[in-house]
Design a protein around this motif. Structure first.
Motif, PDB file in Angstrom:
ATOM      1  N   GLU A   1      -8.530   3.253  -5.866  1.00  0.00           N
ATOM      2  CA  GLU A   1      -7.433   2.849  -4.522  1.00  0.00           C
ATOM      3  C   GLU A   1      -6.243   2.570  -4.623  1.00  0.00           C
ATOM      4  O   GLU A   1      -5.600   2.035  -5.193  1.00  0.00           O
ATOM      5  CB  GLU A   1      -8.336   2.461  -3.165  1.00  0.00           C
ATOM      6  CG  GLU A   1      -7.754   2.068  -2.097  1.00  0.00           C
ATOM      7  CD  GLU A   1      -7.627   1.108  -1.043  1.00  0.00           C
ATOM      8  OE1 GLU A   1      -8.488   0.155  -1.179  1.00  0.00           O
ATOM      9  OE2 GLU A   1      -7.069   1.427   0.196  1.00  0.00           O
TER      10      GLU A   1
ATOM     11  N   GLU B   1      -2.059   8.440  -2.840  1.00  0.00           N
ATOM     12  CA  GLU B   1      -0.646   8.350  -1.228  1.00  0.00           C
ATOM     13  C   GLU B   1      -0.040  10.009  -1.523  1.00  0.00           C
ATOM     14  O   GLU B   1       0.195  11.063  -0.753  1.00  0.00           O
ATOM     15  CB  GLU B   1      -0.229   7.394  -1.165  1.00  0.00           C
ATOM     16  CG  GLU B   1      -0.870   6.170   0.669  1.00  0.00           C
ATOM     17  CD  GLU B   1      -0.312   4.914  -0.210  1.00  0.00           C
ATOM     18  OE1 GLU B   1       0.781   4.563  -0.750  1.00  0.00           O
ATOM     19  OE2 GLU B   1      -1.403   4.441   0.817  1.00  0.00           O
TER      20      GLU B   1
ATOM     21  N   ASN C   1      -7.759   9.185   2.065  1.00  0.00           N
ATOM     22  CA  ASN C   1      -7.618   8.472   2.208  1.00  0.00           C
ATOM     23  C   ASN C   1      -8.979   8.115   2.063  1.00  0.00           C
ATOM     24  O   ASN C   1      -9.977   8.166   1.984  1.00  0.00           O
ATOM     25  CB  ASN C   1      -7.209   8.236   4.018  1.00  0.00           C
ATOM     26  CG  ASN C   1      -7.945   8.742   4.672  1.00  0.00           C
ATOM     27  OD1 ASN C   1      -9.457   8.724   4.548  1.00  0.00           O
ATOM     28  ND2 ASN C   1      -7.416   9.895   5.226  1.00  0.00           N
TER      29      ASN C   1
ATOM     30  N   THR D   1     -11.254   6.148   4.228  1.00  0.00           N
ATOM     31  CA  THR D   1     -12.204   6.370   4.919  1.00  0.00           C
ATOM     32  C   THR D   1     -13.100   7.500   4.240  1.00  0.00           C
ATOM     33  O   THR D   1     -14.012   7.261   4.148  1.00  0.00           O
ATOM     34  CB  THR D   1     -11.642   6.197   6.375  1.00  0.00           C
ATOM     35  OG1 THR D   1     -10.623   5.069   6.241  1.00  0.00           O
ATOM     36  CG2 THR D   1     -12.500   6.165   7.766  1.00  0.00           C
TER      37      THR D   1
ATOM     38  N   THR E   1      -7.863  -2.582  -0.102  1.00  0.00           N
ATOM     39  CA  THR E   1      -7.153  -2.618   0.670  1.00  0.00           C
ATOM     40  C   THR E   1      -8.825  -3.558   2.179  1.00  0.00           C
ATOM     41  O   THR E   1      -9.564  -2.868   1.829  1.00  0.00           O
ATOM     42  CB  THR E   1      -6.983  -1.505   2.132  1.00  0.00           C
ATOM     43  OG1 THR E   1      -8.059  -0.647   1.909  1.00  0.00           O
ATOM     44  CG2 THR E   1      -5.482  -0.976   1.410  1.00  0.00           C
ATOM     45  N   ASP E   2      -7.636  -3.658   3.195  1.00  0.00           N
ATOM     46  CA  ASP E   2      -9.093  -4.728   4.217  1.00  0.00           C
ATOM     47  C   ASP E   2      -9.686  -3.033   4.684  1.00  0.00           C
ATOM     48  O   ASP E   2     -11.124  -3.690   4.859  1.00  0.00           O
ATOM     49  CB  ASP E   2      -8.347  -5.579   5.478  1.00  0.00           C
ATOM     50  CG  ASP E   2      -7.331  -6.621   4.883  1.00  0.00           C
ATOM     51  OD1 ASP E   2      -8.102  -6.556   3.357  1.00  0.00           O
ATOM     52  OD2 ASP E   2      -6.918  -6.827   5.513  1.00  0.00           O
ATOM     53  N   GLU E   3      -9.296  -2.408   4.555  1.00  0.00           N
ATOM     54  CA  GLU E   3     -10.217  -1.144   5.489  1.00  0.00           C
ATOM     55  C   GLU E   3     -10.895  -0.892   4.678  1.00  0.00           C
ATOM     56  O   GLU E   3     -12.391  -0.201   5.125  1.00  0.00           O
ATOM     57  CB  GLU E   3      -9.006   0.302   5.803  1.00  0.00           C
ATOM     58  CG  GLU E   3      -9.527   1.253   5.995  1.00  0.00           C
ATOM     59  CD  GLU E   3      -8.203   2.395   6.379  1.00  0.00           C
ATOM     60  OE1 GLU E   3      -7.381   1.881   5.420  1.00  0.00           O
ATOM     61  OE2 GLU E   3      -8.472   3.120   6.993  1.00  0.00           O
ATOM     62  N   ALA E   4     -11.022  -0.892   3.456  1.00  0.00           N
ATOM     63  CA  ALA E   4     -11.517  -0.496   2.529  1.00  0.00           C
ATOM     64  C   ALA E   4     -12.911  -1.108   2.269  1.00  0.00           C
ATOM     65  O   ALA E   4     -14.074  -1.611   2.451  1.00  0.00           O
ATOM     66  CB  ALA E   4     -11.064  -0.366   1.021  1.00  0.00           C
TER      67      ALA E   4
ATOM     68  N   ALA F   1     -14.268  -3.508   4.334  1.00  0.00           N
ATOM     69  CA  ALA F   1     -14.695  -3.610   5.663  1.00  0.00           C
ATOM     70  C   ALA F   1     -15.842  -2.302   5.507  1.00  0.00           C
ATOM     71  O   ALA F   1     -17.388  -2.703   6.187  1.00  0.00           O
ATOM     72  CB  ALA F   1     -13.815  -3.455   6.940  1.00  0.00           C
ATOM     73  N   MET F   2     -15.413  -1.037   4.612  1.00  0.00           N
ATOM     74  CA  MET F   2     -16.939  -0.344   4.964  1.00  0.00           C
ATOM     75  C   MET F   2     -17.838  -0.618   3.685  1.00  0.00           C
ATOM     76  O   MET F   2     -18.620   0.086   4.172  1.00  0.00           O
ATOM     77  CB  MET F   2     -15.839   1.179   4.676  1.00  0.00           C
ATOM     78  CG  MET F   2     -15.216   1.834   5.647  1.00  0.00           C
ATOM     79  SD  MET F   2     -14.140   3.063   5.811  1.00  0.00           S
ATOM     80  CE  MET F   2     -15.720   4.001   5.411  1.00  0.00           C
ATOM     81  N   CYS F   3     -17.579  -1.472   2.739  1.00  0.00           N
ATOM     82  CA  CYS F   3     -18.089  -1.084   1.608  1.00  0.00           C
ATOM     83  C   CYS F   3     -19.360  -1.843   1.669  1.00  0.00           C
ATOM     84  O   CYS F   3     -19.562  -3.070   2.606  1.00  0.00           O
ATOM     85  CB  CYS F   3     -17.704  -1.831  -0.079  1.00  0.00           C
ATOM     86  SG  CYS F   3     -16.910  -0.608  -0.363  1.00  0.00           S
TER      87      CYS F   3
END
Ligand SMILES: C[S@@+](CC[C@H](N)C(=O)[O-])C[C@H]1O[C@@H](n2cnc3c(N)ncnc32)[C@H](O)[C@@H]1O
Ligand SMILES: C[S@@+](CC[C@H](N)C(=O)[O-])C[C@H]1O[C@@H](n2cnc3c(N)ncnc32)[C@H](O)[C@@H]1O
Lengths: 190, 190
Positions: free
Chosen positions: B25, B53, B77, B79, B125-128, B130-132
């Motif tokens: 990432e 990016e 991205n 997600t 990232t926090d986003e990542a 949260a999904m793992c």
């Protein structure tokens, strides 16, 4: 120095393994040297050895400050370096693909141990190989012939860390109180 | 292509693990990306995933030619990237120090697995996260807070290699014959 920082440094010093080290033979790229020193700090190596043909210092950027906590002994040539390690009764392993090389996981790293890593392009010298006790290799099943040197060092060092942790070698302090005081004095005030 | 080279490529392809991968990432430094790809080749990863990016290509120097043998799937991205990995029924692990993180050696890597590694400065990232499915960490006993990303990737991947070798997963071919032919065609003539 805050009490928290003092305690953090003491905890780190209590886990330093004085009888485990690496020796870098003409590893040149600063980001590789820094990454090795950073890994050494992470698994509790107190001092690393380096043979450099030219003057050199560990670059602080990639090492993330670990160069402050890991001592670097430089040697004029590899014969001197290996001689110094053997004088400390260490088994000296060399990372080198040969007929006699064994899988790096088949070594007993609870013994006093030094591991030699070689230059990015040409690897370790014949001179060094001749002086070492055992060739070790990290098995590979792909197309490239070798790993990045800081990657190779990390793999061997974390295997040593795994074995030493199981053997309880991180539960007893190896450093002398005098050396702890020196490190606290020199590193405590950034 | 010589018969020797043909055989060498076939041997490599026969060991490729299609259900083991990494996802980077926003890992930016070319020498880090190249070192990861080189390690992936060495343990038999066929395809890696990357979220960038900006436009990016694996630099050939440090990768030592491994970029020719390891496919890189880029995603817009994180997600999308994690979504694609989950759609393949992979457990998605994330390298991240948290209360819920387990030692990387306590994971079963014989399952279909993807491991997420983060940016040099800020990590994943926090986003990542949260999904793992699971946070994993490589234990450290020194002063620095993290390892170099290519070092971290190598440690996790060689643990996976160790487990999969014991489980006999390098003794059966995972790639389809069609994919082998494509790789032979594209990579066979340098
Ligand atoms: C890029 S390699 C040198 C390659 C060189 N062509 C050779 O044949 O040795 C740089 C260093 O990384 C270490 N290294 C790389 N791959 C290794 C492996 N599979 N096993 C053990 N050490 C390795 C060794 O210390 C080596 O000297
Ligand atoms: C230099 S670190 C990022 C440090 C960042 N300050 C953080 O807190 O995540 C870059 C990447 O290397 C990997 N990494 C470094 N040290 C690690 C460790 N001890 N355990 C697991 N992964 C690690 C992770 O993928 C991390 O995102």
């Amino acid at each position: 120095m805050t009490p928290e920082r003092y305690q953090r440094i003491r905890d780190m010093l209590a886990k330093r393994q004085t009888d485990l080290t690496v020796c870098l033979e003409n590893v040149h790229k600063p980001h590789n040297v820094s990454a090795v020193v950073r890994t050494c700090d992470a698994i509790g190596i107190h001092k690393v050895h380096a043979v450099w043909e030219n003057q050199y210092r560990v670059r602080s950027g990639t090492a993330m400050g670990s160069q402050q906590w890991v001592n670097v002994d430089t040697h004029e040539n590899v014969t001197d370096a290996i001689g110094a390690l053997k004088a400390q009764n260490m088994q000296v392993l060399v990372t080198h693909l040969s007929d006699k090389a064994v899988d790096f996981r088949d070594i007993d790293y609870t013994k006093p141990t030094a591991i030699l890593f070689g230059q990015e392009k040409y690897g370790v010298t014949d001179e060094a190989i001749a002086m070492c006790d055992q060739d070790i290799v990290i098995p590979m099943v792909g197309m490239v012939q070798s790993l990045n040197v800081s990657v190779a060092a990390a793999l061997v060092l974390y295997e040593a860390q795994r074995q030493r942790q199981i053997a309880g070698m991180y539960d007893v302090q190896h450093l002398s109180e005098e050396e702890c005081q020196r490190m606290l004095f020199e590193g405590g005030y950034p």
